[in-house]
Design a protein around this motif. Structure first.
Motif, PDB file in Angstrom:
ATOM      1  N   VAL A  97       0.830  -1.191   0.000  1.00  0.00           N
ATOM      2  CA  VAL A  97       0.000   0.000   0.000  1.00  0.00           C
ATOM      3  C   VAL A  97       0.874   1.255   0.000  1.00  0.00           C
ATOM      4  N   ALA A  98       1.979   1.201   0.734  1.00  0.00           N
ATOM      5  CA  ALA A  98       2.867   2.362   0.785  1.00  0.00           C
ATOM      6  C   ALA A  98       3.494   2.629  -0.575  1.00  0.00           C
ATOM      7  N   LYS A  99       3.776   1.554  -1.324  1.00  0.00           N
ATOM      8  CA  LYS A  99       4.369   1.707  -2.647  1.00  0.00           C
ATOM      9  C   LYS A  99       3.375   2.353  -3.620  1.00  0.00           C
ATOM     10  N   VAL A 100       2.125   1.959  -3.527  1.00  0.00           N
ATOM     11  CA  VAL A 100       1.083   2.543  -4.376  1.00  0.00           C
ATOM     12  C   VAL A 100       0.890   4.011  -4.030  1.00  0.00           C
ATOM     13  N   HIS A 101       0.908   4.332  -2.743  1.00  0.00           N
ATOM     14  CA  HIS A 101       0.740   5.720  -2.304  1.00  0.00           C
ATOM     15  C   HIS A 101       1.907   6.577  -2.815  1.00  0.00           C
ATOM     16  N   GLN A 102       3.125   6.050  -2.768  1.00  0.00           N
ATOM     17  CA  GLN A 102       4.295   6.778  -3.253  1.00  0.00           C
ATOM     18  C   GLN A 102       4.192   7.025  -4.757  1.00  0.00           C
ATOM     19  N   LYS A 103       3.752   6.004  -5.504  1.00  0.00           N
ATOM     20  CA  LYS A 103       3.606   6.145  -6.951  1.00  0.00           C
ATOM     21  C   LYS A 103       2.531   7.178  -7.281  1.00  0.00           C
ATOM     22  N   TRP A 104       1.459   7.197  -6.511  1.00  0.00           N
ATOM     23  CA  TRP A 104       0.390   8.167  -6.715  1.00  0.00           C
ATOM     24  C   TRP A 104       0.903   9.582  -6.496  1.00  0.00           C
ATOM     25  N   LYS A 105       1.706   9.777  -5.454  1.00  0.00           N
ATOM     26  CA  LYS A 105       2.252  11.108  -5.175  1.00  0.00           C
ATOM     27  C   LYS A 105       3.205  11.545  -6.292  1.00  0.00           C
ATOM     28  N   GLU A 106       4.002  10.630  -6.811  1.00  0.00           N
ATOM     29  CA  GLU A 106       4.905  10.973  -7.906  1.00  0.00           C
ATOM     30  C   GLU A 106       4.125  11.384  -9.144  1.00  0.00           C
ATOM     31  N   ASN A 107       3.088  10.629  -9.478  1.00  0.00           N
ATOM     32  CA  ASN A 107       2.286  10.955 -10.663  1.00  0.00           C
ATOM     33  C   ASN A 107       1.549  12.274 -10.491  1.00  0.00           C
ATOM     34  N   MET A 108       1.049  12.557  -9.301  1.00  0.00           N
ATOM     35  CA  MET A 108       0.361  13.822  -9.043  1.00  0.00           C
ATOM     36  C   MET A 108       1.339  14.989  -9.190  1.00  0.00           C
ATOM     37  N   PHE A 109       2.561  14.812  -8.702  1.00  0.00           N
ATOM     38  CA  PHE A 109       3.583  15.847  -8.839  1.00  0.00           C
ATOM     39  C   PHE A 109       3.877  16.105 -10.314  1.00  0.00           C
ATOM     40  N   LYS A 110       4.021  15.042 -11.098  1.00  0.00           N
ATOM     41  CA  LYS A 110       4.310  15.187 -12.521  1.00  0.00           C
ATOM     42  C   LYS A 110       3.164  15.889 -13.253  1.00  0.00           C
ATOM     43  N   MET A 111       1.920  15.524 -12.938  1.00  0.00           N
ATOM     44  CA  MET A 111       0.776  16.136 -13.603  1.00  0.00           C
ATOM     45  C   MET A 111       0.643  17.609 -13.236  1.00  0.00           C
ATOM     46  N   THR A 112       0.897  17.927 -11.980  1.00  0.00           N
ATOM     47  CA  THR A 112       0.743  19.304 -11.540  1.00  0.00           C
ATOM     48  C   THR A 112       1.777  20.214 -12.189  1.00  0.00           C
ATOM     49  N   PHE A 113       3.006  19.775 -12.253  1.00  0.00           N
ATOM     50  CA  PHE A 113       4.065  20.631 -12.757  1.00  0.00           C
ATOM     51  C   PHE A 113       4.367  20.429 -14.232  1.00  0.00           C
ATOM     52  N   SER A 114       3.575  19.630 -14.924  1.00  0.00           N
ATOM     53  CA  SER A 114       3.770  19.512 -16.362  1.00  0.00           C
ATOM     54  C   SER A 114       3.177  20.713 -17.084  1.00  0.00           C
ATOM     55  N   GLY A 115       2.280  21.427 -16.444  1.00  0.00           N
ATOM     56  CA  GLY A 115       1.696  22.614 -17.042  1.00  0.00           C
ATOM     57  C   GLY A 115       0.400  22.354 -17.767  1.00  0.00           C
ATOM     58  N   LEU A 116      -0.066  21.122 -17.780  1.00  0.00           N
ATOM     59  CA  LEU A 116      -1.284  20.807 -18.510  1.00  0.00           C
ATOM     60  C   LEU A 116      -2.540  21.172 -17.732  1.00  0.00           C
TER      61      LEU A 116
END
Length: 133
Positions: free
Chosen positions: A1-20
Motif C-alpha cells: 500500500v505504501a508503494k502505491v501511495h508513493q507512486k500516486w504522489k509521484e504521478n500527481m507531482f508530474k501532472m501538476t508541474f507539467s503545465g497541462l
C-alpha cells in the motif's frame, strides 16, 4: 500500500508541474518562469493551437470576422466557457496562449532546442566516460 501511495504522489507531482492542468494567466508572477521548463506544456500548447485555431462553436449564429477581432482584442486571459465562447481563438486567448501560426512554431522550436540541448549533454557525458578496453 505504501508503494502505491508513493507512486500516486509521484504521478500527481508530474501532472501538476507539467503545465497541462494550470491556466497560465492564473500563475503568480514569482512562479511564472517555471513554465519554460515544462516539456509537455510546449507540445500540448502546439496541439491546442493546431486544434482550436479557426474553429467556430456557435452554430446558431453566423461567423462574424468583426466580432472575432473584437473578442481577441479584448482578451484579458481570464475568459471562461460560461461567458459564451464562440471562437477557438477566444478559448486560446483565455488559456494564455497565442493563436497565430507563430504560436505553433514557437513551441516546435522550443522542443527542438530542448532536444538539441539534451543530445549535447548526452554526447558530452558519453565522451567523458572512462572507457574500459
Amino acid at each position: 500500500v505504501a508503494k502505491v501511495h508513493q507512486k500516486w504522489k509521484e504521478n500527481m507531482f508530474k501532472m501538476t508541474f507539467s503545465g497541462l492542468l494550470v491556466n497560465l494567466p492564473s500563475i503568480s508572477k514569482g512562479l511564472n518562469w517555471l513554465q519554460y521548463f515544462s516539456i509537455p506544456r510546449y507540445s500540448f500548447e502546439a496541439l491546442q493551437v493546431n486544434e482550436f485555431r479557426n474553429l467556430y462553436f456557435c452554430n446558431h449564429e453566423q461567423r462574424n470576422v468583426t466580432a472575432l477581432s473584437q473578442a481577441v482584442a479584448n482578451c484579458s486571459g481570464n475568459l471562461s466557457p460560461s461567458k459564451g465562447i464562440c471562437y477557438g481563438e477566444e478559448y486560446l486567448c483565455g488559456q494564455g496562449s497565442g493563436f497565430d501560426l507563430w504560436a505553433i512554431w514557437k513551441n516546435i522550436t522550443a522542443l527542438a532546442c530542448i532536444t538539441i540541448i539534451f543530445l549535447i549533454i548526452a554526447y558530452v557525458n558519453l565522451r567523458c566516460m572512462k572507457k574500459f578496453t
